[in-house]
Motif scaffolding. Structure first.
Motif, PDB file in Angstrom:
ATOM      1  N   CYS A 142       0.865  -1.178   0.000  1.00 28.37           N
ATOM      2  CA  CYS A 142       0.000   0.000   0.000  1.00 28.37           C
ATOM      3  C   CYS A 142       0.900   1.226   0.000  1.00 28.37           C
ATOM      4  N   LYS A 150       0.579   9.449   0.155  1.00 25.72           N
ATOM      5  CA  LYS A 150      -0.589   8.717   0.637  1.00 25.72           C
ATOM      6  C   LYS A 150      -1.713   9.674   1.025  1.00 25.72           C
ATOM      7  N   HIS A 191      -8.699  -2.666  -1.420  1.00 21.41           N
ATOM      8  CA  HIS A 191      -9.325  -1.459  -0.878  1.00 21.41           C
ATOM      9  C   HIS A 191     -10.844  -1.595  -0.811  1.00 21.41           C
ATOM     10  N   ASP A 239      -2.867  -5.268  -2.581  1.00 21.93           N
ATOM     11  CA  ASP A 239      -1.832  -4.884  -1.623  1.00 21.93           C
ATOM     12  C   ASP A 239      -1.119  -6.140  -1.130  1.00 21.93           C
ATOM     13  N   CYS A 243       0.467   1.243   6.696  1.00 25.43           N
ATOM     14  CA  CYS A 243      -0.788   1.637   6.049  1.00 25.43           C
ATOM     15  C   CYS A 243      -1.518   0.385   5.579  1.00 25.43           C
ATOM     16  N   ASP A 244      -2.783   0.243   5.953  1.00 27.80           N
ATOM     17  CA  ASP A 244      -3.642  -0.824   5.419  1.00 27.80           C
ATOM     18  C   ASP A 244      -3.116  -2.254   5.629  1.00 27.80           C
ATOM     19  N   GLN A 304      -5.439  -5.521   5.198  1.00 23.85           N
ATOM     20  CA  GLN A 304      -5.872  -6.017   3.883  1.00 23.85           C
ATOM     21  C   GLN A 304      -4.702  -6.553   3.045  1.00 23.85           C
TER      22      GLN A 304
HETATM   23 MN    MN Z   1      -4.105   1.507   0.834  1.00 24.19          MN
END
Ligand code: MN
Ligand code: PEP
Length: 349
Positions: A106, A135, A276, A302, A312-313, A316
């Protein structure tokens, strides 16, 4: 365009509409029904817009029968397009004949993390590397990305792996520096309707990946693509990444219908971002299967070498085992649907 008159419109009001249309070089064909009169217009649609027909006396409604976007529409460009991403000598296709896997972190965090994620992506069959340097975070206190340093890391990772790079640009002032380092410019969901940014990426000379706004209709999304195309750049890939709905089980709701709807109305390629859309690692493979089955031209996911430490993230991001499962799906399912692997169709000339 069709003008519908109200049931009590007078002959003078009908004649007035016809007169205005003819005054701008159009033709008006009047059909009188039992209850109401409708007027079919033939000619330049933009000049009809300027007439503000809806405001004329006796007019009940005005309907378009052609798309409100032109350059990205299939109406005058029936063949679906392929967009080529990468430097001369190594261009990866995204289009109707192939299936393209894009993967990467990500966010770019360190050179080591980015290279490890890129190697993971490559081993899963990805032909393009994603990674965020700028970002667009919902919170101003969250990690905002490494900026230009992140772009340099991405460029170095491309050197090391050969994978062309797609990365997001969030500000029109950064378009030049992002275009200098990246092979494809990503416009994210939060900026889909940032028209100044769309125009700037339209002039940058690199392909664009345009994500769907999280509250945008498909028509609004295509009109955003039209902004890019209008600046001379038809190399636009659309990316469905889920929309906001009332359902809290997933971060967004993946709108799988958007894929065939876009393909019926626009010649541009369309890919899906299940990461996402879901916001959850366990749904990425099932949603990728759905994306491929519905006809997506590619999937972007990702990945992270150590999702627990991701800035970040992380929830997922696919780790090794999940990515291997995705790789197996991406190898086996697209051929069943008549798609070749993008890796076998890289343009090297
Ligand atoms: Mn992301
Ligand atoms: C991303 O791809 O890193 C991203 C921020 O995606 P989206 O704009 O779809 O939220």
């Amino acid at each position: 365009m069709v003008v519908v008159m109200s049931p009590d419109a007078t002959d003078e009001e009908v004649a007035h509409v016809v007169e205005r249309v003819e005054a701008v070089g159009g033709e008006a064909f009047v059909s009188k029904g039992l209850v109401r009169t409708i007027i079919g217009l033939v000619g330049d649609i933009d000049s009809f817009h300027h007439l503000n027909l809806r405001t004329l006396p006796g007019v009940a409604d005005v309907h378009r029968i052609s798309d409100p976007y032109k350059l990205v529409s299939r109406q005058h460009h029936s063949e679906r397009s392929t967009v080529w991403v990468g430097p001369a000598g190594h261009q990866v296709p995204i289009g109707p004949d192939t299936f393209t896997l894009l993967a990467g972190p990500c966010a770019v965090e360190t050179p080591e993390q980015t290279l490890a994620a890129a190697r993971m992506a490559q081993s899963a069959g990805a032909t393009l590397l994603r990674g965020g340097a700028f970002k667009p975070r919902t919170s101003p206190y969250a990690f905002q990305g490494l900026g230009v340093r992140g772009l340099e890391i991405l460029a170095a990772t491309r050197e090391a792996t050969g994978l062309p790079v797609v990365t997001e640009v969030v500000d029109a002032r950064d378009v030049a520096v992002v275009a200098e380092h990246a092979d494809m410019l990503q416009v994210g969901t939060r900026n889909m309707a940032n028209f100044g940014l769309l125009q700037a990426v339209g002039e940058a000379g690199k392909p664009v990946m345009l994500k769907r706004g999280m509250t945008a209709t498909i028509e609004e999304w295509l009109m955003a693509a039209e902004y890019v195309a209008q600046r001379g750049n038809l190399d636009v890939v659309l990316c469905e990444r889920g929309i906001r709905t009332f359902e809290p089980a997933t971060r967004n709701t993946l709108d799988v219908s958007a894929v065939p709807v876009v393909q019926a109305t626009s010649h541009l390629p369309v890919i899906v971002d299940p990461s996402h859309a879901a916001g959850r690692k366990d749904l990425v493979v099932p949603l990728s299967r759905a994306a491929i089955a519905v006809g997506a031209d590619g999937v972007i996911v990702d990945v992270h070498p150590d999702p627990e430490t991701a800035l970040c993230d992380g929830p997922q991001a696919l780790d090794g085992p999940a990515l291997r499962e995705l790789a197996s799906v991406c190898r086996r399912l697209p051929p069943v649907l008549g798609r070749a692997d993008a890796a076998d169709h890289v343009r090297r000339g």
